[in-house]
Design a protein around this motif. Structure first.
Motif, PDB file in Angstrom:
ATOM      1  N   ALA A   1      -3.239   4.518  -1.961  1.00  0.00           N
ATOM      2  CA  ALA A   1      -4.039   5.364  -1.084  1.00  0.00           C
ATOM      3  C   ALA A   1      -4.076   6.747  -1.715  1.00  0.00           C
ATOM      4  CB  ALA A   1      -3.433   5.405   0.319  1.00  0.00           C
ATOM      5  N   LEU A   2      -5.187   7.077  -2.339  1.00  0.00           N
ATOM      6  CA  LEU A   2      -5.297   8.285  -3.155  1.00  0.00           C
ATOM      7  C   LEU A   2      -6.495   9.099  -2.676  1.00  0.00           C
ATOM      8  CD1 LEU A   2      -4.024   9.623  -5.705  1.00  0.00           C
ATOM      9  CD2 LEU A   2      -5.704   8.366  -7.071  1.00  0.00           C
ATOM     10  N   ASN A   3      -6.240  10.368  -2.357  1.00  0.00           N
ATOM     11  CA  ASN A   3      -7.258  11.203  -1.704  1.00  0.00           C
ATOM     12  C   ASN A   3      -7.761  10.494  -0.451  1.00  0.00           C
ATOM     13  OD1 ASN A   3      -8.830  13.511  -1.395  1.00  0.00           O
ATOM     14  ND2 ASN A   3     -10.511  12.710  -2.639  1.00  0.00           N
ATOM     15  N   TYR A   4      -6.792  10.017   0.331  1.00  0.00           N
ATOM     16  CA  TYR A   4      -7.082   9.206   1.514  1.00  0.00           C
ATOM     17  C   TYR A   4      -6.733   9.984   2.781  1.00  0.00           C
ATOM     18  CZ  TYR A   4      -6.590   5.630   5.114  1.00  0.00           C
ATOM     19  OH  TYR A   4      -6.699   4.920   6.281  1.00  0.00           O
TER      20      TYR A   4
ATOM     21  N   ARG B   1     -13.263   8.967  -3.791  1.00  0.00           N
ATOM     22  CA  ARG B   1     -13.306   9.268  -5.219  1.00  0.00           C
ATOM     23  C   ARG B   1     -13.771  10.699  -5.475  1.00  0.00           C
ATOM     24  NH1 ARG B   1     -13.399   4.903  -8.775  1.00  0.00           N
ATOM     25  NH2 ARG B   1     -14.775   6.062 -10.190  1.00  0.00           N
ATOM     26  N   GLU B   2     -14.667  11.178  -4.617  1.00  0.00           N
ATOM     27  CA  GLU B   2     -15.192  12.528  -4.799  1.00  0.00           C
ATOM     28  C   GLU B   2     -14.061  13.550  -4.745  1.00  0.00           C
ATOM     29  OE1 GLU B   2     -18.470  15.582  -2.779  1.00  0.00           O
ATOM     30  OE2 GLU B   2     -18.187  13.571  -1.970  1.00  0.00           O
ATOM     31  N   GLY B   3     -13.995  14.404  -5.742  1.00  0.00           N
ATOM     32  CA  GLY B   3     -12.969  15.434  -5.793  1.00  0.00           C
ATOM     33  C   GLY B   3     -11.818  15.098  -6.725  1.00  0.00           C
ATOM     34  N   LEU B   4     -11.646  13.821  -7.035  1.00  0.00           N
ATOM     35  CA  LEU B   4     -10.579  13.433  -7.954  1.00  0.00           C
ATOM     36  C   LEU B   4     -11.002  13.743  -9.384  1.00  0.00           C
ATOM     37  CD1 LEU B   4      -9.474   9.989  -6.466  1.00  0.00           C
ATOM     38  CD2 LEU B   4      -8.205  12.139  -6.379  1.00  0.00           C
ATOM     39  N   PRO B   5     -10.093  14.250 -10.216  1.00  0.00           N
ATOM     40  CA  PRO B   5     -10.432  14.546 -11.611  1.00  0.00           C
ATOM     41  C   PRO B   5     -10.855  13.286 -12.365  1.00  0.00           C
ATOM     42  CG  PRO B   5      -8.327  15.545 -10.998  1.00  0.00           C
ATOM     43  CD  PRO B   5      -8.702  14.627  -9.878  1.00  0.00           C
ATOM     44  N   SER B   6     -11.678  13.463 -13.369  1.00  0.00           N
ATOM     45  CA  SER B   6     -12.181  12.319 -14.130  1.00  0.00           C
ATOM     46  C   SER B   6     -11.058  11.561 -14.827  1.00  0.00           C
ATOM     47  CB  SER B   6     -13.219  12.790 -15.156  1.00  0.00           C
ATOM     48  OG  SER B   6     -12.644  13.751 -16.043  1.00  0.00           O
ATOM     49  N   HIS B   7     -10.030  12.281 -15.302  1.00  0.00           N
ATOM     50  CA  HIS B   7      -8.940  11.596 -16.000  1.00  0.00           C
ATOM     51  C   HIS B   7      -8.124  10.737 -15.031  1.00  0.00           C
ATOM     52  CE1 HIS B   7      -5.842  14.443 -14.502  1.00  0.00           C
ATOM     53  NE2 HIS B   7      -6.768  15.367 -14.662  1.00  0.00           N
ATOM     54  N   THR B   8      -8.026  11.168 -13.791  1.00  0.00           N
ATOM     55  CA  THR B   8      -7.328  10.371 -12.775  1.00  0.00           C
ATOM     56  C   THR B   8      -8.114   9.101 -12.479  1.00  0.00           C
ATOM     57  OG1 THR B   8      -6.464  12.410 -11.775  1.00  0.00           O
ATOM     58  CG2 THR B   8      -6.353  10.407 -10.450  1.00  0.00           C
TER      59      THR B   8
ATOM     60  N   LYS C   1      -0.545  24.026  -9.253  1.00  0.00           N
ATOM     61  CA  LYS C   1       0.294  23.446 -10.301  1.00  0.00           C
ATOM     62  C   LYS C   1       0.821  22.083  -9.871  1.00  0.00           C
ATOM     63  CE  LYS C   1       4.384  24.364 -13.147  1.00  0.00           C
ATOM     64  NZ  LYS C   1       5.486  25.341 -13.438  1.00  0.00           N
ATOM     65  N   GLU C   2       1.216  21.984  -8.598  1.00  0.00           N
ATOM     66  CA  GLU C   2       1.735  20.720  -8.096  1.00  0.00           C
ATOM     67  C   GLU C   2       0.615  19.681  -7.994  1.00  0.00           C
ATOM     68  OE1 GLU C   2       4.087  18.864  -4.195  1.00  0.00           O
ATOM     69  OE2 GLU C   2       3.843  21.034  -4.404  1.00  0.00           O
ATOM     70  N   VAL C   3      -0.546  20.091  -7.502  1.00  0.00           N
ATOM     71  CA  VAL C   3      -1.672  19.163  -7.383  1.00  0.00           C
ATOM     72  C   VAL C   3      -2.086  18.652  -8.756  1.00  0.00           C
ATOM     73  CG1 VAL C   3      -4.117  18.973  -6.778  1.00  0.00           C
ATOM     74  CG2 VAL C   3      -2.527  20.111  -5.217  1.00  0.00           C
TER      75      VAL C   3
ATOM     76  N   THR D   1       0.843  -1.194   0.000  1.00  0.00           N
ATOM     77  CA  THR D   1       0.000   0.000   0.000  1.00  0.00           C
ATOM     78  C   THR D   1       0.876   1.239   0.000  1.00  0.00           C
ATOM     79  OG1 THR D   1      -1.863  -1.061   1.130  1.00  0.00           O
ATOM     80  CG2 THR D   1      -1.723   1.324   1.280  1.00  0.00           C
ATOM     81  N   LEU D   2       0.656   2.115  -0.968  1.00  0.00           N
ATOM     82  CA  LEU D   2       1.463   3.319  -1.139  1.00  0.00           C
ATOM     83  C   LEU D   2       0.607   4.553  -0.904  1.00  0.00           C
ATOM     84  CD1 LEU D   2       3.356   2.264  -4.404  1.00  0.00           C
ATOM     85  CD2 LEU D   2       4.097   1.963  -2.029  1.00  0.00           C
ATOM     86  N   TYR D   3       1.045   5.405   0.030  1.00  0.00           N
ATOM     87  CA  TYR D   3       0.326   6.639   0.349  1.00  0.00           C
ATOM     88  C   TYR D   3       0.679   7.650  -0.731  1.00  0.00           C
ATOM     89  CZ  TYR D   3      -1.902   9.766   3.836  1.00  0.00           C
ATOM     90  OH  TYR D   3      -2.747  10.606   4.521  1.00  0.00           O
ATOM     91  N   ALA D   4      -0.184   7.748  -1.744  1.00  0.00           N
ATOM     92  CA  ALA D   4       0.122   8.541  -2.927  1.00  0.00           C
ATOM     93  C   ALA D   4      -0.347   9.993  -2.820  1.00  0.00           C
ATOM     94  CB  ALA D   4      -0.502   7.892  -4.162  1.00  0.00           C
ATOM     95  N   PHE D   5      -1.515  10.220  -2.171  1.00  0.00           N
ATOM     96  CA  PHE D   5      -2.062  11.567  -2.081  1.00  0.00           C
ATOM     97  C   PHE D   5      -3.050  11.593  -0.932  1.00  0.00           C
ATOM     98  CE2 PHE D   5      -4.758  15.171  -3.202  1.00  0.00           C
ATOM     99  CZ  PHE D   5      -3.842  16.087  -3.709  1.00  0.00           C
TER     100      PHE D   5
END
Length: 262
Positions: A154-157, A125-132, A92-94, A78-82
């Protein structure tokens, strides 16, 4: 968890590294390893580069560590990505971080499929861009029948939000009669968390010298072994990962008991 995945073996690995890998595999590896990948921005700053350059370099390390974790027969990584707090960073970074799943999985997914890796995600999932989400969903769907190592992002976690959401659902289920208050225990509560399909991590690794959890798996890490290193994530490699696994193997896990207790 038995890992039936075909091994990625680096033909260029020095004999000393190969010996360490073989020895570690014989000594009992953790079933689930979680990593807080920290230090990308500082790595870039030390080189007078933009922060996004550090994130790009860190993406290469994810590939390297996934391959080694697979070879070691680790069941889940499990990788804490965001984190939910990372939205506070410059836009810009986000935006760049939200593009990384497309870039990473666009090039790495065929290899993951070939080697029987199963991709999963925890987070909101809410808030993540559709392309992501498209990139993540494609990887999850294309690997859903794989039976090897689980690569879990772990994304938007955020763990506090995860626990609060679980508590709210427990209350709803008690009020509706789906479950009773007397039936609630740790095992049942764990089933309400995003990690309900996983065993708790055996080992947590955090890079960059920071010694804190940063709202990561606060419930799940109750009896996890921690390993911290000053090495920044883009500089983290096979040697450091093996250091962490060897440290884990040297520890006695008592889970609140005492040595020799039955």
């Amino acid at each position: 968890m038995l890992n039936k995945i075909k091994l990625w073996k680096s033909t260029n690995a020095p004999s000393s590294l190969r010996d360490r890998i073989d020895h570690v595999k014989k000594s009992g590896v953790p079933s689930h390893v979680a990593i807080i990948m920290d230090g990308n921005g500082r790595w870039a700053k030390k080189r007078a580069m933009p922060r996004v350059a550090g994130h790009h370099e860190g993406m290469k390390v994810v590939r390297k560590i996934t391959r080694l974790a697979n070879e070691l027969n680790i069941g889940a990584l499990t990788l804490y990505a965001f984190s939910t707090e990372n939205w506070k960073r410059p836009k810009k970074e986000v935006d760049y971080l939200m593009q990384l799943p497309e870039e990473f999985l666009g090039t790495f997914l065929p290899e993951l499929i070939e080697h029987n890796v199963r991709v999963k995600m925890i987070g909101t999932r809410e808030g993540l861009p559709s392309h992501t989400l498209r990139a993540i969903d494609k990887a999850i769907d294309d690997t859903k029948d794989n039976t090897g190592i689980i690569l879990n992002f772990a994304l938007n976690y955020g763990s506090r939000a995860e626990i609060l959401d679980a508590v709210k659902q427990v209350i709803k289920d008690c009020q509706s009669g789906i479950m009773s208050e007397n039936g609630l225990n740790e095992e049942v509560f764990s089933s309400y968390l995003m990690t309900s399909d996983f065993d708790d991590p055996d080992l947590l690794i955090r890079t960059s010298g920071e010694i804190r959890l940063s709202n990561f798996m606060l419930w799940q890490l109750a009896y996890t072994e921690f390993w911290f290193t000053d090495v920044l994530w883009p500089d983290f490699g096979e040697e450091q990962f093996l250091d962490a696994i060897e440290a884990f193997q040297s520890r006695q896990r008592r889970f609140g008991g005492i040595n020799g207790q039955k």
